[in-house]
Write a protein that holds these residues in place. Structure first.
Motif, PDB file in Angstrom:
ATOM      1  N   LYS A 171       9.167   2.897  15.082  1.00  0.00           N
ATOM      2  CA  LYS A 171      10.213   3.742  14.512  1.00  0.00           C
ATOM      3  C   LYS A 171      10.812   3.092  13.274  1.00  0.00           C
ATOM      4  N   ALA A 172      11.039   1.777  13.378  1.00  0.00           N
ATOM      5  CA  ALA A 172      11.605   1.068  12.220  1.00  0.00           C
ATOM      6  C   ALA A 172      10.659   1.082  11.038  1.00  0.00           C
ATOM      7  N   MET A 173       9.350   0.924  11.351  1.00  0.00           N
ATOM      8  CA  MET A 173       8.351   0.946  10.278  1.00  0.00           C
ATOM      9  C   MET A 173       8.319   2.300   9.583  1.00  0.00           C
ATOM     10  N   VAL A 174       8.383   3.368  10.412  1.00  0.00           N
ATOM     11  CA  VAL A 174       8.345   4.728   9.844  1.00  0.00           C
ATOM     12  C   VAL A 174       9.567   4.958   8.958  1.00  0.00           C
ATOM     13  N   PHE A 210       9.600   5.810   4.983  1.00  0.00           N
ATOM     14  CA  PHE A 210      10.241   7.016   4.435  1.00  0.00           C
ATOM     15  C   PHE A 210      11.335   6.654   3.429  1.00  0.00           C
ATOM     16  N   SER A 211      12.048   5.572   3.677  1.00  0.00           N
ATOM     17  CA  SER A 211      13.106   5.169   2.732  1.00  0.00           C
ATOM     18  C   SER A 211      12.510   4.750   1.399  1.00  0.00           C
ATOM     19  N   VAL A 212      11.362   4.070   1.462  1.00  0.00           N
ATOM     20  CA  VAL A 212      10.682   3.673   0.217  1.00  0.00           C
ATOM     21  C   VAL A 212      10.193   4.894  -0.549  1.00  0.00           C
ATOM     22  N   ILE A 213       9.593   5.825   0.233  1.00  0.00           N
ATOM     23  CA  ILE A 213       9.076   7.047  -0.411  1.00  0.00           C
ATOM     24  C   ILE A 213      10.231   7.850  -1.020  1.00  0.00           C
ATOM     25  N   ALA A 214      11.347   7.987  -0.273  1.00  0.00           N
ATOM     26  CA  ALA A 214      12.496   8.755  -0.755  1.00  0.00           C
ATOM     27  C   ALA A 214      13.059   8.127  -2.018  1.00  0.00           C
ATOM     28  N   THR A 215      13.167   6.804  -2.015  1.00  0.00           N
ATOM     29  CA  THR A 215      13.668   6.123  -3.215  1.00  0.00           C
ATOM     30  C   THR A 215      12.760   6.363  -4.420  1.00  0.00           C
ATOM     31  N   GLY A 216      11.456   6.320  -4.141  1.00  0.00           N
ATOM     32  CA  GLY A 216      10.500   6.565  -5.225  1.00  0.00           C
ATOM     33  C   GLY A 216      10.597   7.985  -5.769  1.00  0.00           C
ATOM     34  N   LEU A 217      10.772   8.933  -4.835  1.00  0.00           N
ATOM     35  CA  LEU A 217      10.880  10.326  -5.270  1.00  0.00           C
ATOM     36  C   LEU A 217      12.129  10.562  -6.105  1.00  0.00           C
TER      37      LEU A 217
END
Length: 323
Positions: free
Chosen positions: A23-26, A30-37
């Protein structure tokens, strides 16, 4: 191979391995992807707002070129419109005057073209105004050219019939008057011989003995023959066409019949003293488009320039009409 992470446990005073859950990995992913977006969106927004793509630059250059071409087209339209206006002016004030035709009404020359919905499909665009304005000018020119073309067709037909028209226009005096002594009363306000007041005299009076021959002043058809003891007395009207009519009044005898074709110089009647007349004479009128005009202006086939000047001078002197 992923690195193993440790953290210090203050209670046991030992380093313990940190176990990462799925769960922590997911969530981390997602936080990395959201920041990138978010970052990418900001970059794209700034790029589209303040920077032009090569395609946009090309489109802007094309639009600027189109605007320039529209301006040049409008300048040429103005030049063509000036030419059309000059043609219309020549048509009304030269060609039609030569053939004694009425000018084309301005309401017909400037008539509207199309309707309000004609340009609705061109609305709603950035350059709609310049496009609609240009097309309206072209439509206006098209309408004026159609009217002008039809007008020139009429002028052409009038030119073909010019010789016939010239023989029909009244152009001589209606009786033998070479010495000009028979002209007794002129067109305009004259003293009435009976009521002794100023009245408009719509023709010319020729004083002559009863029985003096009267001639048609132009080719035409006898429109009216009337016998009467009142007003103009016995009178005769000739329709010359092209808007012209001549009237001969106070006659003694008729030498033609109604509906008969006559030619210029043909004997049509004799001078009399019928109707409201103070002495034997001919009352002669010319009507152009149902309006009485001064017959003196239509003696050009009969008079020399000197004689014409003499008649004009005599016509300005106060006289008394004979009817």
């Amino acid at each position: 191979m992923s690195k193993v992470k440790y953290k210090f446990n203050k209670k046991s005073l030992q380093f313990e391995e940190v176990k990462v859950t799925i769960k922590a990995m997911v969530l981390k992913i997602f936080s990395v992807i959201a920041t990138g977006l978010v970052f990418a969106s900001i970059v794209i927004f700034l790029a589209y707002t303040f920077l032009d793509s090569p395609k946009e630059k090309m489109l802007k250059r094309e639009i600027a070129q189109y605007e320039l071409q529209f301006q040049l087209i409008n300048e040429r339209i103005q030049q063509y419109d000036a030419v059309i206006s000059d043609l219309a002016d020549r048509d009304d004030n030269i060609y039609r005057v030569i053939f004694e035709a009425e000018p084309v009404p301005n309401a017909i020359r400037k008539a509207g073209f199309g309707g309000a919905d004609r340009y609705s499909k061109l609305e709603g665009y950035k350059n709609s105004e310049i496009i609609i304005s240009t097309i309206k000018k072209l439509d206006k020119m098209h309408g004026e050219l159609v009217v002008q073309s039809k007008s020139f067709d009429e002028v052409y037909n009038m030119a073909k019939n010019k010789s016939e028209m010239l023989t029909c226009i009244p152009a001589i005096q209606p009786l033998n008057n070479k010495n000009l002594k028979r002209l007794s009363s002129y067109y305009g306000f004259r003293t009435d011989p009976i009521y002794k007041v100023k009245k408009f005299h719509p023709g010319i009076d020729f004083s002559a003995p009863t029985g003096t021959e009267i001639y048609a002043t132009g080719d035409g058809v006898v429109k009216e023959i009337q016998k009467s003891r009142r007003g103009y007395g016995n009178k005769l009207v000739i329709d010359h066409g092209y808007g012209y009519e001549t009237m001969y009044a106070h006659l003694h005898e008729f030498k033609v019949r109604k509906g008969q074709k006559v030619t210029r110089g043909q004997l049509i009647a004799t001078v009399g003293n019928t109707g409201k007349s103070t002495a034997p004479h001919l009352h002669y009128e010319i009507r152009k488009n149902d309006k009485r005009v001064n017959p003196i202006y239509y003696f050009f086939n009969d008079l020399t320039p000197e004689e014409y000047e003499t008649v004009l001078d005599l016509s300005t002197r106060p006289t008394q009409s004979m009817d």
